[in-house]
Design an enzyme around this catalytic site. Structure first.
Site, PDB file in Angstrom:
ATOM      1  N   ASP A 217       0.854  -1.193   0.000  1.00  0.00           N
ATOM      2  CA  ASP A 217       0.000   0.000   0.000  1.00  0.00           C
ATOM      3  C   ASP A 217       0.883   1.234   0.000  1.00  0.00           C
ATOM      4  OD1 ASP A 217      -2.417   1.388   0.009  1.00  0.00           O
ATOM      5  OD2 ASP A 217      -2.536   1.442   2.196  1.00  0.00           O
ATOM      6  N   ASN A 222       1.941   6.852   3.106  1.00  0.00           N
ATOM      7  CA  ASN A 222       2.743   5.860   3.820  1.00  0.00           C
ATOM      8  C   ASN A 222       4.232   5.994   3.550  1.00  0.00           C
ATOM      9  OD1 ASN A 222       0.688   4.572   5.211  1.00  0.00           O
ATOM     10  ND2 ASN A 222       0.253   3.137   3.559  1.00  0.00           N
ATOM     11  N   ASP A 233       3.453   1.576   8.183  1.00  0.00           N
ATOM     12  CA  ASP A 233       2.228   0.829   7.914  1.00  0.00           C
ATOM     13  C   ASP A 233       2.433  -0.283   6.889  1.00  0.00           C
ATOM     14  OD1 ASP A 233      -0.318  -0.096   7.841  1.00  0.00           O
ATOM     15  OD2 ASP A 233      -1.230   1.734   7.063  1.00  0.00           O
TER      16      ASP A 233
END
EC number: 2.7.11.1
Length: 336
Positions: A217, A222, A233
């Site tokens: 992701d 992030n 994360d």
């Protein structure tokens, strides 16, 4: 699992008690941070440190998945790839389960819903400014280093990306849950069916792809910048093609995205080769994310934070917009 079931009665006192059990005594200062999927708090400790405690949404991940995520983060840190790994805890209570037993990074609170938590050092940063000279190349080099470690071995517990399957499942869930408004349902159902087919066709044309452990992701939220890029994360870490960690960092018209991708790869390929054929998967992956994002919101709609944060979701205008965007994506995937 809905928030009232998952997090009912769970607040600052439970967080402080959990950290006490992990041998981390808070001084009482605690701040809940923005997080949709999990519950995350920043705490100041009596010894002067500041940490971030993440309580994973019950039922979302297994112990094995979380532990592989932690092991990957620690492996990256050992290789001097800038990440924010979990702390190895020093349990002060046997009332909780600590995993793994030899060097625990995961605490599990007892109860009908096991609240799993991990703690990391607070690591401040800001969003990367991609227009700065050399920023994209540095981020590309960073991801290349991350992937060089990720390619050492596969994940066993986390999922492996299967875009055709994942797109179909997201579409089916949205139709089954009744969130698509009646008037917009036929047009959205048609556009989403075409999009699912186009995603499947794109990956079938690409043939077998090399896969590795990914961040999964890797959007700009992030990738934090502090004297250079580092990631936070790893919740969505998975096995998949390298392009999954690159495509979310490019945007704009086709010419702009080509230039940005070239800059990313100029840094990435200092550390790892990239299969240039994977560039053709950017739009299919973007379409997959659109479908999965809508399905994720729908699945969490009973969590009070979701209706408050996604007020546009589920309205006729939302589904009309989604239909238009899916049609645009189908045209892009067809090369029109």
């Amino acid at each position: 699992m809905t928030a009232p079931a998952a997090y009912a009665g769970f607040g600052p006192q439970q967080v402080l008690d959990a950290l006490d059990a992990a041998g981390l005594r808070g001084d009482g200062r605690i701040l809940q941070l923005n997080s949709y999927e999990n519950r995350v708090w920043q705490l100041f400790l009596e010894d002067g440190r500041a940490v971030v405690a993440k309580f994973y949404r019950p039922g979302r991940w297994t112990d094995a998945q979380i532990l592989e995520e932690h092991a990957f983060a620690l492996e990256l840190a050992a290789a001097e790839v800038p990440v924010v790994p979990p702390l190895v805890l020093t349990p002060a209570s046997s009332a909780l389960t600590w995993l793994p037993a030899d060097a625990p990074t995961l605490g599990v609170l007892p109860g009908p819903l096991p609240h799993r938590f991990a703690v990391a050092a607070r690591c401040a940063g800001r969003e990367a400014e991609l227009e700065q000279p050399g920023a994209l190349r540095r981020i590309g080099a960073f991801i290349g280093r991350l992937h060089a470690v990720g390619a050492r071995q596969p994940f066993l517990a986390p999922t492996t990306m299967a875009p055709a399957r994942d797109a179909a499942q997201a579409r089916d869930a949205l139709l089954a849950q009744g969130h698509v408004t009646d008037a917009e349902r036929p047009a959205w159902a048609d556009a989403s069916a075409r999009a699912v087919d186009a995603i499947a066709e794109a990956f079938a044309r690409a043939g077998p792809l090399a896969t590795l452990r990914l961040h999964g992701d890797c959007h700009l939220g992030n990738v934090l910048w502090r004297d250079g890029p580092h990631v936070v994360d790893l919740d969505d870490a998975c096995n998949g093609p390298a392009v999954q960690d690159l495509w979310m960092l490019v945007s704009g018209d086709a010419a702009t995205m080509r230039r940005q991708f070239d800059e990313l790869l100029a840094g990435y390929e200092d550390f790892r080769d990239f299969d240039d054929g994977e560039r053709r998967l950017v739009e299919p992956l973007r379409t997959l994310r659109m479908l999965r994002h809508a399905a994720w919101i729908a699945a969490r709609w009973h969590d009070p934070s979701f209706p408050a944060s996604f007020t546009f979701f589920g309205t006729p205008a939302y589904w009309s917009q989604q239909t238009a965007q899916l049609r645009e994506q189908c045209a892009l995937m067809a090369g029109r």
